[in-house]
Each structure stands twice: as structure tokens, then as C-alpha cells.
Design a protein around this motif. Structure first.
Motif, PDB file in Angstrom:
ATOM      1  N   LEU A 146     -34.314  12.097 -26.905  1.00 13.65           N
ATOM      2  CA  LEU A 146     -33.588  13.113 -27.677  1.00 13.65           C
ATOM      3  C   LEU A 146     -33.309  12.705 -29.123  1.00 13.65           C
ATOM      4  N   SER A 147     -33.747  11.527 -29.550  1.00 16.51           N
ATOM      5  CA  SER A 147     -33.475  11.094 -30.920  1.00 16.51           C
ATOM      6  C   SER A 147     -34.090  12.033 -31.958  1.00 16.51           C
ATOM      7  N   LYS A 148     -35.274  12.570 -31.684  1.00 14.85           N
ATOM      8  CA  LYS A 148     -35.889  13.532 -32.611  1.00 14.85           C
ATOM      9  C   LYS A 148     -35.069  14.822 -32.673  1.00 14.85           C
ATOM     10  N   LEU A 149     -34.525  15.216 -31.544  1.00 17.21           N
ATOM     11  CA  LEU A 149     -33.690  16.420 -31.517  1.00 17.21           C
ATOM     12  C   LEU A 149     -32.430  16.204 -32.349  1.00 17.21           C
ATOM     13  N   TRP A 150     -31.808  15.024 -32.225  1.00 17.49           N
ATOM     14  CA  TRP A 150     -30.593  14.760 -32.998  1.00 17.49           C
ATOM     15  C   TRP A 150     -30.902  14.798 -34.494  1.00 17.49           C
ATOM     16  N   HIS A 151     -32.078  14.302 -34.865  1.00 17.10           N
ATOM     17  CA  HIS A 151     -32.488  14.336 -36.282  1.00 17.10           C
ATOM     18  C   HIS A 151     -32.581  15.779 -36.785  1.00 17.10           C
ATOM     19  N   ILE A 152     -33.170  16.631 -36.006  1.00 20.68           N
ATOM     20  CA  ILE A 152     -33.355  18.031 -36.407  1.00 20.68           C
ATOM     21  C   ILE A 152     -32.034  18.786 -36.400  1.00 20.68           C
ATOM     22  N   LEU A 153     -31.192  18.531 -35.404  1.00 22.39           N
ATOM     23  CA  LEU A 153     -29.930  19.267 -35.280  1.00 22.39           C
ATOM     24  C   LEU A 153     -28.943  18.964 -36.399  1.00 22.39           C
ATOM     25  N   ARG A 154     -29.177  17.911 -37.176  1.00 24.25           N
ATOM     26  CA  ARG A 154     -28.312  17.623 -38.317  1.00 24.25           C
ATOM     27  C   ARG A 154     -28.343  18.758 -39.324  1.00 24.25           C
ATOM     28  N   VAL A 155     -29.488  19.403 -39.448  1.00 18.91           N
ATOM     29  CA  VAL A 155     -29.664  20.409 -40.497  1.00 18.91           C
ATOM     30  C   VAL A 155     -29.980  21.794 -39.943  1.00 18.91           C
ATOM     31  N   VAL A 156     -30.742  21.859 -38.879  1.00 16.35           N
ATOM     32  CA  VAL A 156     -31.236  23.131 -38.354  1.00 16.35           C
ATOM     33  C   VAL A 156     -30.313  23.644 -37.248  1.00 16.35           C
ATOM     34  N   THR A 157     -29.893  24.872 -37.378  1.00 17.23           N
ATOM     35  CA  THR A 157     -29.148  25.531 -36.310  1.00 17.23           C
ATOM     36  C   THR A 157     -30.152  26.222 -35.406  1.00 17.23           C
ATOM     37  N   VAL A 158     -30.079  25.925 -34.131  1.00 16.47           N
ATOM     38  CA  VAL A 158     -31.052  26.472 -33.185  1.00 16.47           C
ATOM     39  C   VAL A 158     -30.383  27.531 -32.318  1.00 16.47           C
ATOM     40  N   PRO A 159     -31.161  28.483 -31.804  1.00 21.69           N
ATOM     41  CA  PRO A 159     -30.581  29.519 -30.942  1.00 21.69           C
ATOM     42  C   PRO A 159     -30.157  28.971 -29.586  1.00 21.69           C
ATOM     43  N   LYS A 160     -29.289  29.702 -28.950  1.00 13.77           N
ATOM     44  CA  LYS A 160     -28.764  29.325 -27.622  1.00 13.77           C
ATOM     45  C   LYS A 160     -29.901  29.173 -26.603  1.00 13.77           C
ATOM     46  N   SER A 161     -30.919  30.015 -26.703  1.00 13.68           N
ATOM     47  CA  SER A 161     -32.043  29.935 -25.756  1.00 13.68           C
ATOM     48  C   SER A 161     -32.771  28.593 -25.870  1.00 13.68           C
ATOM     49  N   PHE A 162     -32.842  28.059 -27.078  1.00 15.24           N
ATOM     50  CA  PHE A 162     -33.474  26.749 -27.277  1.00 15.24           C
ATOM     51  C   PHE A 162     -32.651  25.663 -26.596  1.00 15.24           C
ATOM     52  N   ILE A 163     -31.343  25.707 -26.778  1.00 13.67           N
ATOM     53  CA  ILE A 163     -30.453  24.730 -26.149  1.00 13.67           C
ATOM     54  C   ILE A 163     -30.574  24.821 -24.629  1.00 13.67           C
ATOM     55  N   THR A 164     -30.661  26.033 -24.107  1.00 10.78           N
ATOM     56  CA  THR A 164     -30.819  26.226 -22.662  1.00 10.78           C
ATOM     57  C   THR A 164     -32.117  25.587 -22.179  1.00 10.78           C
ATOM     58  N   SER A 165     -33.186  25.760 -22.930  1.00  9.98           N
ATOM     59  CA  SER A 165     -34.478  25.164 -22.561  1.00  9.98           C
ATOM     60  C   SER A 165     -34.416  23.645 -22.606  1.00  9.98           C
ATOM     61  N   VAL A 166     -33.771  23.095 -23.622  1.00 13.21           N
ATOM     62  CA  VAL A 166     -33.631  21.640 -23.729  1.00 13.21           C
ATOM     63  C   VAL A 166     -32.819  21.117 -22.542  1.00 13.21           C
ATOM     64  N   ARG A 167     -31.742  21.800 -22.209  1.00 17.80           N
ATOM     65  CA  ARG A 167     -30.913  21.381 -21.069  1.00 17.80           C
ATOM     66  C   ARG A 167     -31.723  21.418 -19.769  1.00 17.80           C
ATOM     67  N   SER A 168     -32.582  22.413 -19.621  1.00 15.33           N
ATOM     68  CA  SER A 168     -33.423  22.512 -18.427  1.00 15.33           C
ATOM     69  C   SER A 168     -34.395  21.323 -18.342  1.00 15.33           C
ATOM     70  N   ILE A 169     -34.990  20.969 -19.465  1.00 21.66           N
ATOM     71  CA  ILE A 169     -35.913  19.818 -19.499  1.00 21.66           C
ATOM     72  C   ILE A 169     -35.156  18.537 -19.181  1.00 21.66           C
ATOM     73  N   MET A 170     -33.965  18.410 -19.756  1.00 25.10           N
ATOM     74  CA  MET A 170     -33.146  17.225 -19.497  1.00 25.10           C
ATOM     75  C   MET A 170     -32.805  17.120 -18.013  1.00 25.10           C
ATOM     76  N   SER A 171     -32.388  18.226 -17.423  1.00 27.70           N
ATOM     77  CA  SER A 171     -32.017  18.239 -16.014  1.00 27.70           C
ATOM     78  C   SER A 171     -33.201  17.873 -15.127  1.00 27.70           C
ATOM     79  N   SER A 172     -34.369  18.434 -15.426  1.00 24.99           N
ATOM     80  CA  SER A 172     -35.577  18.115 -14.643  1.00 24.99           C
ATOM     81  C   SER A 172     -35.915  16.629 -14.736  1.00 24.99           C
ATOM     82  N   PHE A 173     -35.754  16.086 -15.931  1.00 22.10           N
ATOM     83  CA  PHE A 173     -36.055  14.664 -16.132  1.00 22.10           C
ATOM     84  C   PHE A 173     -35.071  13.782 -15.358  1.00 22.10           C
ATOM     85  N   LEU A 174     -33.805  14.099 -15.454  1.00 22.43           N
ATOM     86  CA  LEU A 174     -32.787  13.259 -14.818  1.00 22.43           C
ATOM     87  C   LEU A 174     -32.792  13.367 -13.298  1.00 22.43           C
ATOM     88  N   THR A 175     -33.110  14.545 -12.761  1.00 19.62           N
ATOM     89  CA  THR A 175     -33.048  14.748 -11.311  1.00 19.62           C
ATOM     90  C   THR A 175     -34.421  14.666 -10.649  1.00 19.62           C
TER      91      THR A 175
END
Length: 186
Positions: free
Chosen positions: A68-97
Motif C-alpha cells: 500500500l505504500s504507492k497508494l499512500w503516496h497518491i492519497l497525499r494529493v489525489v482525492t479518490v471516490p468512495k468506490s475506489f476505496i471500496t475496491s482497495v478494501r476488497s483487495i486488502m481483505s482478499s489478500f489478508l484472508t
């Protein structure tokens, strides 16, 4: 062509241009195209790390620090839509579980380690905190003190490349409105 310029970037382009890792887009289509490519890259990176025999805690560490380090770099400046955050959370959950039964919710993984979780950083909370840093610096500056020194901006703002330009831009547009403090816009 002396400068070796082979393409032109404008609002009709399908992709955004990148500057030091940040996407610069002028249309929603360019933003969405960047977001979908980023999500695909995130999935691919997670799949590569899933081939390793990592514990759940190891996956949480890899997720926070490497993936997620690349995501943190981008989130410093770019505001992303809620749907993007939902997709990232889904990928994170799949990876962790991965290969875990019963599945544990991502909210539990995002709970601090001192409270029984794994301390995984939540992308939505991280976006707010990273961007709050910029807003906090802007709100600390008192424009009424501008007559006291030749450079009215404090050093915390002057060290930034972007913040002085934003403040001067806002000042130029506030002067006709005669607003005493640009912070009223926030």
C-alpha cells in the motif's frame, strides 16, 4: 523533431500524465482509467506476495509497508471516490484472508494491535489524515500578519512546492471579494 516529443497530452487523452508518481488528470475518464490501472497493479502485487508462505501477521506487515505504500503516496494529493476505496478494501481483505476459514472482517484487521487487531491501515482513514496535513498547514497561517515581513508565508508553508502557489492563487481571487481571511473558504 528536435525534442523527441512523440505524443500530446490534453483532455482528449485517455490516460493521465504522471509527475513524480502523482497522476495529473483533467477529466473523470482519465481519473477512472488511472484508478482501474492502479487497482489492477494492486491485485497483481498482492498475487505475487500470496505465493510466499506468510503468516497472517506477515501479510499485514507486507500490506502496510510494501503493497500500500504507492497508494499512500497518491492519497497525499489525489482525492479518490468512495468506490475506489471500496475496491482497495476488497483487495486488502482478499489478500489478508487468503486460505483462511472462517474469514475475519477487514475492520478487525484494521483494529490496533493493542486491541487485538493487526494494525492494518484503513485506506479511507489514511486518505483523510494524509490530506488533513495539507489543510492543517493552510489553516495555521494567519494572513492578517502579512505586513510584518517581506515574505508573509511561514517557513512550514514555504518549504512546500504547492502550498505557496495555492495561497497566492486564493489571495488573488479573494481580493475582489474583500474577504479578510482566505480560511473562510474552508
Amino acid at each position: 523533431m528536435e525534442s523527441n516529443i512523440t505524443s500530446w497530452q490534453d483532455s482528449s487523452s485517455t490516460s493521465s500524465i504522471r509527475y513524480i508518481g502523482y497522476p495529473l488528470f483533467s477529466t473523470i475518464f482519465q481519473r477512472d482509467n488511472f484508478m482501474s490501472l492502479f487497482l489492477e497493479s494492486l491485485r497483481s502485487t498482492c498475487n505475487i506476495h500470496l505465493q510466499r508462505s506468510l503468516s497472517v501477521r506477515g501479510r499485514a506487515t507486507i500490506l502496510n509497508s510494501l503493497i500500500l505504500s504507492k497508494l499512500w503516496h497518491i492519497l497525499r494529493v489525489v482525492t479518490v471516490p468512495k468506490s475506489f476505496i471500496t475496491s482497495v478494501r476488497s483487495i486488502m481483505s482478499s489478500f489478508l484472508t487468503h486460505r483462511m476459514f472462517p474469514k475475519i472482517s477487514l475492520d478487525r484487521f484494521c483494529t490496533p494491535r493493542s486491541k487485538g487487531g493487526l494494525g492494518v491501515l484503513d485506506p479511507e482513514t489514511q486518505q483523510y489524515s494524509l490530506q488533513l496535513r495539507w489543510i492543517h498547514t493552510l489553516l495555521q497561517f494567519n494572513p492578517i500578519d502579512t505586513t510584518l515581513s517581506p515574505n508573509p508565508l511561514p517557513s512550514s508553508i514555504c518549504r512546500s512546492i504547492i502550498l505557496p502557489k495555492i495561497i497566492y492563487f486564493v489571495f488573488q481571487h479573494l481580493h475582489p471579494l474583500l474577504l479578510p481571511d482566505y480560511r473562510l473558504l474552508f
